[in-house]
Design a protein around this motif. Structure first.
Motif, short mmCIF file in Angstrom:
data_model
loop_
_atom_site.label_atom_id
_atom_site.label_comp_id
_atom_site.label_asym_id
_atom_site.label_seq_id
_atom_site.Cartn_x
_atom_site.Cartn_y
_atom_site.Cartn_z
N UNK A 569 -20.42 -0.86 -0.04
CA UNK A 569 -20.97 -1.93 0.81
C UNK A 569 -20.10 -3.18 0.71
N UNK A 570 -19.89 -3.82 1.87
CA UNK A 570 -19.18 -5.10 1.93
C UNK A 570 -17.80 -5.02 1.31
N UNK A 571 -17.14 -3.89 1.51
CA UNK A 571 -15.76 -3.76 1.07
C UNK A 571 -14.89 -3.37 2.26
N UNK A 572 -13.64 -3.74 2.19
CA UNK A 572 -12.72 -3.39 3.25
C UNK A 572 -12.40 -1.90 3.16
N UNK A 573 -12.75 -1.17 4.19
CA UNK A 573 -12.56 0.27 4.21
C UNK A 573 -11.41 0.59 5.16
N UNK A 574 -10.43 1.31 4.68
CA UNK A 574 -9.29 1.69 5.52
C UNK A 574 -9.71 2.85 6.41
N UNK A 575 -9.85 2.57 7.68
CA UNK A 575 -10.28 3.59 8.63
C UNK A 575 -9.11 4.15 9.43
N UNK A 576 -7.90 3.64 9.21
CA UNK A 576 -6.77 4.09 10.02
C UNK A 576 -6.04 5.27 9.38
N UNK A 577 -6.11 5.37 8.07
CA UNK A 577 -5.43 6.46 7.35
C UNK A 577 -3.94 6.50 7.69
N UNK A 578 -3.30 5.34 7.70
CA UNK A 578 -1.88 5.28 7.99
C UNK A 578 -1.09 5.93 6.86
N UNK A 579 0.09 6.44 7.16
CA UNK A 579 0.84 7.17 6.12
C UNK A 579 1.31 6.24 5.01
N UNK A 580 1.57 6.82 3.87
CA UNK A 580 2.07 6.06 2.73
C UNK A 580 3.41 5.44 3.09
N UNK A 581 3.56 4.16 2.74
CA UNK A 581 4.81 3.48 3.01
C UNK A 581 4.94 2.89 4.40
N UNK A 582 3.89 3.01 5.22
CA UNK A 582 3.94 2.43 6.56
C UNK A 582 3.40 1.00 6.53
N UNK A 583 4.07 0.07 7.24
CA UNK A 583 5.26 0.27 8.07
C UNK A 583 6.51 0.47 7.24
N UNK A 584 7.36 1.37 7.67
CA UNK A 584 8.57 1.68 6.94
C UNK A 584 9.58 0.55 7.09
N UNK A 585 10.59 0.56 6.22
CA UNK A 585 11.65 -0.45 6.30
C UNK A 585 12.37 -0.37 7.64
N UNK A 586 12.49 0.83 8.19
CA UNK A 586 13.15 0.99 9.49
C UNK A 586 12.35 0.34 10.59
N UNK A 587 11.03 0.55 10.61
CA UNK A 587 10.21 -0.07 11.65
C UNK A 587 10.23 -1.59 11.53
N UNK A 588 10.12 -2.12 10.31
CA UNK A 588 10.14 -3.57 10.14
C UNK A 588 11.48 -4.15 10.57
N UNK A 589 12.55 -3.44 10.29
CA UNK A 589 13.89 -3.92 10.68
C UNK A 589 14.01 -4.04 12.19
N UNK A 590 13.67 -2.97 12.92
CA UNK A 590 13.83 -3.03 14.37
C UNK A 590 12.88 -4.04 14.99
N UNK A 591 11.72 -4.25 14.36
CA UNK A 591 10.78 -5.25 14.87
C UNK A 591 11.37 -6.65 14.70
N UNK A 592 11.97 -6.93 13.54
CA UNK A 592 12.59 -8.24 13.31
C UNK A 592 13.76 -8.46 14.26
N UNK A 593 14.55 -7.44 14.49
CA UNK A 593 15.70 -7.57 15.39
C UNK A 593 15.24 -7.90 16.80
#
Length: 604
Positions: A569-593
């Motif tokens: 109760x009253x805790x942040x529950x991760x409902x997305x089940x995103x993969x471990x390590x996401x966002x990856x360094x590659x995704x963050x890089x292209x987003x910054x660029x």
């Protein structure tokens, strides 16, 4: 010898004391003389020349005292513990400091994050020993950054014959952007040292055009990492001009943006990392030519294709190469495919790859599927050569809101398939059917269901789905009605001959299901307990207290059938089940660029 040292120290102290007495006497005499000759300046000057030190003598004395002061500082610093280190050790410390000052990575570098590349040279201002040590090791000066052209030329000279890392960019500061790469002599001075450059990263903020590369015509036998990210017109195809006379035999890491092809170069023999980004759609390689190129990259470990890659629309309808060839990438550790125009293009490309089981795959796009498109359009019909999709141990499929914080994503890594997707609820049944018809999920042990359908899938469809996953021991139901799922798994009355699905199921997690009832949960747990496969753990998760009112009184009844009942109760529950390590360094890089490219340039 200690006696002579003490005597020398005493003599020096006596000399200093005598000098101070003489200067104190002269100072007081000067004040008295000025009061006596306050009117006659000529008489004052004549008197000072005969009785006191002259101005020239005072200047020489001042210089001598400064020399003595510096010598004393040098002697004192020599006794400091840090200055007892050998110069090689001290130089190594300086090198670690230089590398820690926002040094970009050799692959997928973001030069905008490196604001003060030369900040480490403050060590040369500490003392003479540190300065002499720094100047004695050319490798300390081998990072050349055009952030300051004058400083970079000095570094280029001091680095002598050391292998160099060169970063060519415009100067970005809080007040704006200053062009640094429009100076022909500066670019020629850099290019002249191509023979000792091991990394070259070109990432300007202004649109210089391909002509900026014409200076680099000397061979680069030591070059291992190359980044060319020019701001070019994205509607016009561009070919990479000839660089380094075509001689870069040891290139391992290559990043290209806005170039469709490179006909004058034979990349690939030693490439371990390759990134292509923002290629114009016209002028790209055909699928056959691109696969032939990848087939030469036998050592490739990381492949990044962001709005780039082959033209797949000319591929055969069977999604295979016209001559039946495949690209075997047996060393590939990670594959990133981002912002491709259609899921069909991804499927056609994946259909030509042979990947080892350890390859991590990340496919993302803001618009992954159009109306009525399913997994059958994203994955090739034959998954025989996509070994990462074999023997999956976990499958998470969750719903991405229309305005999610991340794009739609499909990832496969370490036997875990994650689908974070946005699609019409009316196509949920077709989406599920396409997944289970294409992917072998019989080895899945952990399952997350986080998508809804309208209308709700019937119990028979759910039973067909769970029949394909007999090894599931952990089931997560996220933000969707759980009752039809529980009914398929055992809450409805069945004949004794009916098989209870997922016999290994021991952990059930239900998150944010407002329609769940304790009676339904009790009947589900009782049914499975009577059949000899009891549920051992039940977790109810919520970002609100939606379960507290309906479960407080029935908690004991549930525990009579389930060994452990947990109410989060009253805790942040991760409902997305995103993969471990996401966002990856590659995704963050292209987003910054891309964010950097969309910002308006303001001249400093």
């Amino acid at each position: 010898m200690p006696g002579s040292t003490l005597s020398a120290s005493g003599s020096a102290q006596e000399l200093v004391t005598a000098l101070l007495d003489r200067l104190t006497l002269q100072s007081s005499s000067l004040r008295q003389t000025r009061s006596e000759f306050s009117i006659d300046e000529v008489s004052l000057t004549s008197h000072l020349e005969h009785t006191l030190l002259s101005s020239q003598q005072l200047d020489r004395l001042h210089m001598s005292i400064n020399c003595v002061s510096r010598s004393l500082s040098t002697i004192r610093n020599a006794f400091a513990p840090v200055n007892t280190l050998p110069s090689e050790v001290l130089a190594n410390v300086f090198g670690m400091l230089a590398c820690s000052v926002n040094t970009p990575r050799p692959f997928l570098p973001d030069l905008e994050v490196c604001r003060e590349p030369y900040a480490w040279i403050v060590v040369t201002h500490v003392c003479r020993y540190w300065r002499e040590t720094a100047f004695s090791f050319p490798a300390l000066w081998s990072t050349i950054d055009s952030y300051s052209t004058l400083t970079s030329l000095a570094f280029l000279d001091r680095s002598a014959a050391a292998d160099a890392r060169v970063y060519l960019r415009d100067a970005v500061s809080s007040v704006g952007v200053s062009p640094c790469l429009d100076r022909g002599r500066f670019m020629q001075a850099i290019a002249y040292h191509s023979g000792r450059i091991e990394e070259l990263h070109l990432q300007p903020a202004f649109k210089y055009g391909p002509m900026i590369l014409q200076s680099f015509h000397y061979p680069a036998p030591k070059l291992r990492a190359l980044t060319v990210m020019l701001r070019l017109h994205q509607e016009v195809p561009h070919e990479l001009p000839l660089l380094f006379d075509g001689y870069i035999p040891n290139l391992e890491k290559l990043t290209l943006a806005n170039f469709s092809q490179w006909p004058l170069h034979q990349f690939g023999t030693k490439l371990t990392h390759l990134c292509l980004m923002d290629q114009p759609h016209r002028g790209r390689m055909s699928l056959d030519r691109f696969m032939d190129f990848l087939a030469t990259c036998e050592a490739l470990e990381e492949l990044v294709l962001v709005d780039a890659g082959p033209t797949v629309f000319d591929a055969s309808p069977g999604l295979g190469n016209s001559d039946g060839k495949f690209a075997l990438l047996k060393h590939l550790r990670q594959l990133d495919i981002g912002d491709w125009p259609t899921p069909q293009s991804v499927a056609r490309f994946l259909g030509q790859l042979i990947l080892p089981p350890s390859t991590k795959i990340f496919i993302w796009a803001d618009c992954m599927f159009r109306t009525h498109e399913t997994f059958s359009t994203l994955l090739p019909p034959d998954l025989q050569h996509l070994h990462p999709l074999h023997h999956l141990k976990a499958f998470h499929i969750t719903y991405r809101p229309a305005r999610g914080d991340y794009p739609q994503l499909l990832s496969i890594q370490d036997g875990v398939l994650v689908c974070y997707l946005h699609f019409a609820m009316s196509t949920t049944v077709e989406m599920f059917q396409s997944v289970f018809s294409q992917i072998d999920l019989q080895h899945v042990e952990v399952l997350t269901l986080g998508i809804r359908s309208n209308p709700e899938m019937p119990e028979a469809t759910w039973r067909d789905i769970f029949t394909m996953m007999p090894r599931v021991h952990t089931l997560n139901v996220v933000r969707r009605p759980s009752r039809p799922i529980l009914a398929a798994l055992g809450t409805e009355a069945f004949d004794d001959d009916d098989e209870v699905l997922c016999p290994a199921l021991t952990l059930l997690t239900i998150t944010d299901d407002r329609a769940v009832s304790s009676i339904c949960l009790f009947l589900f747990a009782e049914e499975r307990a009577q059949r000899g496969i009891p549920l051992r753990q039940l977790q109810l998760g919520s970002k609100t207290n939606m379960y507290s009112s309906c479960l407080d009184e029935e908690m004991d009844d549930l525990r009579s059938q389930i060994a452990e009942v947990e109410y989060v109760e009253d805790e942040v529950v991760d409902v997305r089940k995103l993969p471990a390590g996401w966002p990856t360094a590659t995704y963050r890089w292209q987003l910054n660029i891309r964010q950097g490219r969309t910002r308006p340039l303001q001249m400093a």
